[in-house]
Design an enzyme around this catalytic site. Structure first.
Site, PDB file in Angstrom:
ATOM      1  N   THR A  86       0.860  -1.190   0.000  1.00  0.00           N
ATOM      2  CA  THR A  86       0.000   0.000   0.000  1.00  0.00           C
ATOM      3  C   THR A  86       0.896   1.240   0.000  1.00  0.00           C
ATOM      4  O   THR A  86       0.928   1.994   0.978  1.00  0.00           O
ATOM      5  CB  THR A  86      -0.937   0.024   1.223  1.00  0.00           C
ATOM      6  N   GLU A 155      11.275  -4.460  11.022  1.00  0.00           N
ATOM      7  CA  GLU A 155      12.279  -5.010  10.111  1.00  0.00           C
ATOM      8  C   GLU A 155      13.552  -5.288  10.900  1.00  0.00           C
ATOM      9  O   GLU A 155      13.999  -4.471  11.698  1.00  0.00           O
ATOM     10  CB  GLU A 155      12.558  -4.042   8.965  1.00  0.00           C
ATOM     11  N   ASN A 211       2.088   3.588  14.784  1.00  0.00           N
ATOM     12  CA  ASN A 211       3.256   4.067  14.057  1.00  0.00           C
ATOM     13  C   ASN A 211       3.442   5.571  14.199  1.00  0.00           C
ATOM     14  O   ASN A 211       4.562   6.072  14.305  1.00  0.00           O
ATOM     15  CB  ASN A 211       3.152   3.680  12.577  1.00  0.00           C
ATOM     16  N   HIS A 254      16.112   7.334  21.135  1.00  0.00           N
ATOM     17  CA  HIS A 254      17.526   7.442  20.777  1.00  0.00           C
ATOM     18  C   HIS A 254      17.666   8.488  19.674  1.00  0.00           C
ATOM     19  O   HIS A 254      17.160   8.310  18.559  1.00  0.00           O
ATOM     20  CB  HIS A 254      18.066   6.090  20.309  1.00  0.00           C
ATOM     21  N   CYS A 263       7.541   1.963   6.661  1.00  0.00           N
ATOM     22  CA  CYS A 263       6.313   2.148   7.436  1.00  0.00           C
ATOM     23  C   CYS A 263       6.072   3.584   7.889  1.00  0.00           C
ATOM     24  O   CYS A 263       5.081   4.203   7.505  1.00  0.00           O
ATOM     25  CB  CYS A 263       6.323   1.218   8.652  1.00  0.00           C
ATOM     26  N   LYS A 324      17.813   1.296   8.911  1.00  0.00           N
ATOM     27  CA  LYS A 324      18.095   0.739  10.231  1.00  0.00           C
ATOM     28  C   LYS A 324      18.944  -0.516  10.044  1.00  0.00           C
ATOM     29  O   LYS A 324      19.075  -1.020   8.918  1.00  0.00           O
ATOM     30  CB  LYS A 324      16.799   0.401  10.973  1.00  0.00           C
TER      31      LYS A 324
END
Length: 437
Positions: A86, A155, A211, A254, A263, A324
């Site tokens: 999406t 992830e 989120n 952090h 996301c 990340k």
């Protein structure tokens, strides 16, 4: 239980593999023939620690299979998950639901018996209503229910998150469908994972709200970091000081170069568009999106300032390119904005990443890539730690200093203690701490 997973992207492949590892019979369906062929050969389309072994063991056990034939995949399935992409729609930022609705139509046409249609993709409020409308339009005779079951996978830690979730949210009002979903997740009963049943629209919004809140925490501490640098405070101590409050918690506090990935950028924007459609502005989320975009570019300026304000002709080595660690995902990675800012200022950019170089190449023209952080640093005017991969957490800083042209080390993740960096002969520039003379 027989499960069909429509889509073999990040969510679909991880979910399908984990469901099969629970003992369910899972068929993963995708229109991309080359992807299905690769999966049958054990070649993963994404990097996720442990996923290749999980897929291989369940394929060998006969519980997991792959096909491009949706009708074959759906036949006899009691639960059919929609796990297609999406992405943000070009032009207006709304979530592009064409893949979801297309999958719903094909599923309706292929149904052979009673089934629960489960939307696993991240979708705006009301999407399940439209999926149900499509289902009734195409197959008014079908005994089928539409459920929202958003994913909450990180992830790099997706398998652990799936098997030991903080919660499982299921949006459905029908008890018969709820019983099917209980059976789907029954293997998690021993882990006592909270199974939250709620309304479908509530479940859809829960994913976006989660989120957006995490993105807000990241953006908040990044702004506090900027203040820390000016007033002479240490953002790591501030983070610890507020994170020890149980009401706040230490996670996502952090300071760094901003959030990216598949996301947060997409979902915060989609949430804003939903709020706009319903004329209910979300001012905090609006600020989060604006501040985060500005921050990524600002990190490029931070490197330029470390170079004395002039980067023209300077060689800058970026260590860690993905958004990340433990993923090869380059979507909206802060490194992209940093590279652009440096190149705009005339710098020559080098790059290293343990897993993301092939994904970075087409996105970073004119960047020279290296297979070692030390090779990337040779002759560099500055080394910038962008992504805190484990392999970059214990660099030989003295070795770096010996090979660099200028001893400038920009730590955008605050991995290294200042004293250790300075002892190696490097000048440290970090995030959220006053610059040491």
């Amino acid at each position: 239980m027989r499960i069909a997973m429509i889509g073999t992207g990040y969510v679909g492949l991880v979910s399908g593999a984990c469901f099969s590892d629970f003992g369910h019979d899972v068929v993963c369906v995708d229109k991309d023939q080359s992807k299905i062929d690769s999966l049958k050969q054990g070649i993963m389309p994404i990097y996720e620690p442990g996923l290749d072994r999980l897929v291989a063991s369940n394929v060998k056990g006969g519980r997991l299979s792959f096909t491009t034939d949706l009708q074959e995949g759906v036949a006899g399935a009691e639960a059919i998950f929609i796990a297609v992409g999406t992405p943000s729609r070009r032009g207006d930022g709304h979530a592009d639901l064409s893949y979801v609705f297309g999958a719903a139509r094909e599923i309706a046409e292929a149904l052979t018996g009673p089934a629960v249609i489960v939307t696993k993709s991240t979708v705006p409020v009301g999407t399940g209503d439209e999926v149900e409308r499509i289902l009734r339009e195409v197959r008014p005779d079908a005994r089928a229910w539409v459920v929202s079951n958003p994913e909450f996978l990180r992830e790099g830690a997706a398998i652990e998150d799936f098997k030991r979730p903080d919660r499982i949210v299921v949006g459905i009002d029908d008890e018969e469908a709820a019983e099917v979903m209980r059976e789907v997740y029954r293997p998690l009963y021993l882990n006592k994972a909270p199974l939250l049943f709620t309304g479908r629209r509530t479940a859809e919004l829960t994913k976006y709200a989660a989120n957006a809140f995490l993105a807000t925490k990241i953006t908040f501490i990044n702004e506090i970091a900027d203040l820390c640098e000016i007033v002479g405070a240490d953002v790591q101590d501030v983070s610890r000081g507020i994170g020890l409050d149980n009401r706040i918690g230490p996670k996502f506090l952090h300071a760094g170069p901003g959030y990216g990935g598949s996301c947060f950028p997409k979902d915060t924007l989609a949430l804003l568009k939903t709020a706009e459609d319903y004329q209910t502005p979300l001012r905090i989320v609006e600020s989060v999106v604006t501040v985060n975009e500005a921050r990524k570019r600002a990190m490029g300026r931070k490197v330029i300032q470390a170079l004395g304000g002039d980067a023209r002709g300077a060689a800058v080595a970026l260590l860690g390119l993905t958004f990340k660690p433990n993923t090869d995902d380059m979507r909206d990675a802060p490194s992209l904005s940093i590279v652009q800012a440096l190149q705009d200022a005339g710098a020559n950019v080098r790059g290293y990443d343990p897993e993301g170089i092939e994904q970075a190449r087409p996105l970073m023209p004119d960047v020279e890539f290296f297979e070692s952080p030390y090779k990337a640093a040779e002759g560099a005017d500055a080394v910038v730690l962008v992504t805190e991969w484990d392999v970059l957490r214990a660099l030989d800083l003295t070795r770096l200093a010996r090979t660099m042209k200028q001893p400038i080390f920009v730590d955008l993740r605050n991995v290294y203690p200042p004293a250790e960096v300075e002892e190696a002969g490097l000048r440290l520039h970090s995030v959220g701490r006053a610059q040491r003379s």
